[in-house]
Design a protein around this motif. Structure first.
Motif, PDB file in Angstrom:
ATOM      1  N   LEU A   1     -53.341  -8.768 -20.976  1.00 39.62           N
ATOM      2  CA  LEU A   1     -51.992  -9.296 -21.193  1.00 39.62           C
ATOM      3  C   LEU A   1     -50.984  -8.180 -21.458  1.00 39.62           C
ATOM      4  O   LEU A   1     -49.836  -8.247 -21.004  1.00 39.62           O
ATOM      5  N   GLN A   2     -51.419  -7.156 -22.179  1.00 34.92           N
ATOM      6  CA  GLN A   2     -50.514  -6.034 -22.471  1.00 34.92           C
ATOM      7  C   GLN A   2     -50.193  -5.250 -21.200  1.00 34.92           C
ATOM      8  O   GLN A   2     -49.052  -4.795 -21.016  1.00 34.92           O
ATOM      9  N   MET A   3     -51.147  -5.083 -20.340  1.00 35.89           N
ATOM     10  CA  MET A   3     -50.897  -4.382 -19.082  1.00 35.89           C
ATOM     11  C   MET A   3     -49.958  -5.190 -18.186  1.00 35.89           C
ATOM     12  O   MET A   3     -49.109  -4.625 -17.486  1.00 35.89           O
ATOM     13  N   LYS A   4     -50.095  -6.488 -18.218  1.00 39.33           N
ATOM     14  CA  LYS A   4     -49.184  -7.323 -17.444  1.00 39.33           C
ATOM     15  C   LYS A   4     -47.764  -7.227 -17.985  1.00 39.33           C
ATOM     16  O   LYS A   4     -46.789  -7.244 -17.219  1.00 39.33           O
ATOM     17  N   LYS A   5     -47.633  -7.121 -19.302  1.00 37.30           N
ATOM     18  CA  LYS A   5     -46.307  -6.971 -19.902  1.00 37.30           C
ATOM     19  C   LYS A   5     -45.669  -5.643 -19.517  1.00 37.30           C
ATOM     20  O   LYS A   5     -44.451  -5.569 -19.293  1.00 37.30           O
ATOM     21  N   ARG A   6     -46.462  -4.585 -19.425  1.00 36.25           N
ATOM     22  CA  ARG A   6     -45.931  -3.259 -19.081  1.00 36.25           C
ATOM     23  C   ARG A   6     -45.962  -2.983 -17.581  1.00 36.25           C
ATOM     24  O   ARG A   6     -45.681  -1.852 -17.168  1.00 36.25           O
ATOM     25  N   HIS A   7     -46.336  -3.981 -16.802  1.00 26.16           N
ATOM     26  CA  HIS A   7     -46.338  -3.868 -15.331  1.00 26.16           C
ATOM     27  C   HIS A   7     -47.283  -2.758 -14.857  1.00 26.16           C
ATOM     28  O   HIS A   7     -46.929  -1.922 -14.019  1.00 26.16           O
ATOM     29  N   VAL A   8     -48.481  -2.757 -15.428  1.00 30.85           N
ATOM     30  CA  VAL A   8     -49.522  -1.806 -15.036  1.00 30.85           C
ATOM     31  C   VAL A   8     -50.666  -2.607 -14.413  1.00 30.85           C
ATOM     32  O   VAL A   8     -51.177  -3.544 -15.032  1.00 30.85           O
TER      33      VAL A   8
END
Length: 434
Positions: free
Chosen positions: A101-108
């Protein structure tokens, strides 16, 4: 804020029994993360996400791939791949589906080739070398400042970050203009015998790395939980009816406070019901000028020229008067408008019937008690004075009954020569003898 990877240094905060690796909410980590999936049972055939989040000094975080499928826990020290060679040491801050979820938030994307890998768990030898490198940061930063002053460079070195293997040092600085620090890098490399990297940051990033106490009395938002810095303009202060005083609006970094944006949306929603660009209202008496606006109560105060009395008008009434003025009509007077008071519904809750929540309740009782004691003393003092004054006013030869209890009153003493009443009656009733 006392673990070894934060900007303040140290090994463990006072009272912490986990040596800075507890990773709980409100712990010593700067950007703590709460894992909502920690207590959820996963299916037996579920494969855990192989990317973890690792935190380094300050607010620097990055994603790393767990290629060897190591069992990692929050707060554990790991050795990870470095972009400039060697390895770095950091704390594990997030694992499992929360990382996705954090990677999706940072567009990674998880398939990105830029994601580096985790080498191993940090051994005692790696931890000792990492701690020695962190102990050199404070001393080397002051030495680097001295060298920069000798070279007459217009820059401010604010922080230094050593790599975990003690082979590279990154110096963070702030400057108004571009700085030619090629000579400075040579001097620092000869002095510290490591690879040097210079990185320019802004004023807000500097305050975030160093940390401080804001005007509200709490720790800076940028050094605790705020990660992205949005632009702040003076229009945000103007919409909230704040005084445009740069000393009050500026934060520790010298820029406008980030908290000016926190309540801006609420004020913008409330301003939709208040007319814009209202400077004066025309009446038959004269023009009334705007003096004050209460955004949330939707009230506006106007006053006539040369008058000290302010007239409160609701925003709806102000719109009506503006519409009349556009049509060429003028009301008689603003003071004729009756304002409906706003009734606030009382919520039945705890009622202070004995005054126990007052900090000065005991002082008031002591004052009343002391005052009553003083009044009683004054009364007791005034009684003997009145008695002596009464004795002084009497003629000589007469004394008070209080002073001489055996003496009789004067009027009784004067009647001693008179016969008793019975004797007088007998004398009058007796017949004369023949």
């Amino acid at each position: 804020m006392g673990c070894g990877s934060c900007s303040t240094g140290g090994c463990a905060p006072a009272g912490c029994k986990s040596n800075g690796s507890c990773m709980t909410d409100g712990g010593c980590s700067k950007l703590d993360v709460y894992d909502w999936f920690a207590n959820i049972d996963m299916p037996s055939n579920f494969q855990a996400f192989n990317i973890v989040e690792v935190r380094f000094k300050g607010s620097r975080k990055d994603f790393y791939r767990n290629v060897d499928q190591l069992y990692l826990e929050l707060g554990e020290l790991v050795c990870v791949e470095s972009g400039s060679g060697g390895y770095d040491v950091g704390h594990v801050t997030m694992t499992g589906e929360m990382v996705r979820l954090q990677m999706k938030k940072r567009h990674v994307t998880p398939e990105s080739s830029e994601i580096k890998k985790i080498y191993r768990k940090a051994s005692p030898l790696d931890v000792d070398k990492w701690k020695v490198a962190k102990e050199l940061e404070h001393e080397n930063m002051h030495r680097a400042r001295t060298i920069a002053l000798q070279l007459k460079l217009n820059m401010k070195l604010s922080d230094v970050d050593y790599q975990g293997d003690k082979t590279k040092a990154t110096f963070y600085y702030t400057a108004d203009d571009r700085v030619d620090f090629r000579e400075l890098i040579k001097k620092l490399a000869e002095e510290f015998k490591v690879r040097i990297e210079m990185r320019q940051i802004g004023m807000r990033q500097e305050a975030s790395r160093l940390g401080a106490i804001g005007s509200c009395g709490r720790e800076l938002c940028c050094s605790t939980w705020l990660t992205d810095f949005k632009t702040v303009s003076t229009a945000a202060a103007r919409y909230q009816n704040l005084s445009l005083n740069t000393l009050k609006l500026a934060g520790q970094c010298g820029k406008l406070k980030c908290c000016l944006n926190f309540e801006l949306d609420t004020y913008m929603d409330a301003l939709k019901d208040i007319p814009d660009d209202v400077k004066e209202l025309k009446t038959k008496i004269g023009s009334a000028y705007l003096q004050k606006t209460d955004i949330f109560k939707k009230m506006m105060w106007f006053s006539y020229r040369g008058s000290d009395n302010w007239v409160a008008l609701p925003a709806i009434r102000v719109k009506e008067i503006i519409a009349l003025n556009k049509n060429g009509d003028f009301p008689d007077d603003l003071s004729n408008v009756t304002v409906q008071p706003i009734l606030v519904e009382r919520i039945l809750d705890y009622d202070n019937v004995v005054g126990q929540d007052s900090l000065t309740r005991m002082d008031e009782r002591n004052k009343k008690k002391k005052k009553s004691n003083n009044n009683n003393r004054n009364k007791n003092r005034s009684k003997p004075q009145s008695a002596t004054e009464g004795n002084a006013s009497k003629p000589a030869g007469q004394t008070s009954t209080r002073n001489n209890s055996n003496s009789r009153p004067p009027h009784r003493a004067a009647n001693n020569n008179r016969p008793p009443n019975n004797a007088a009656d007998n004398s009058t009733n007796e017949k004369p003898k023949e």
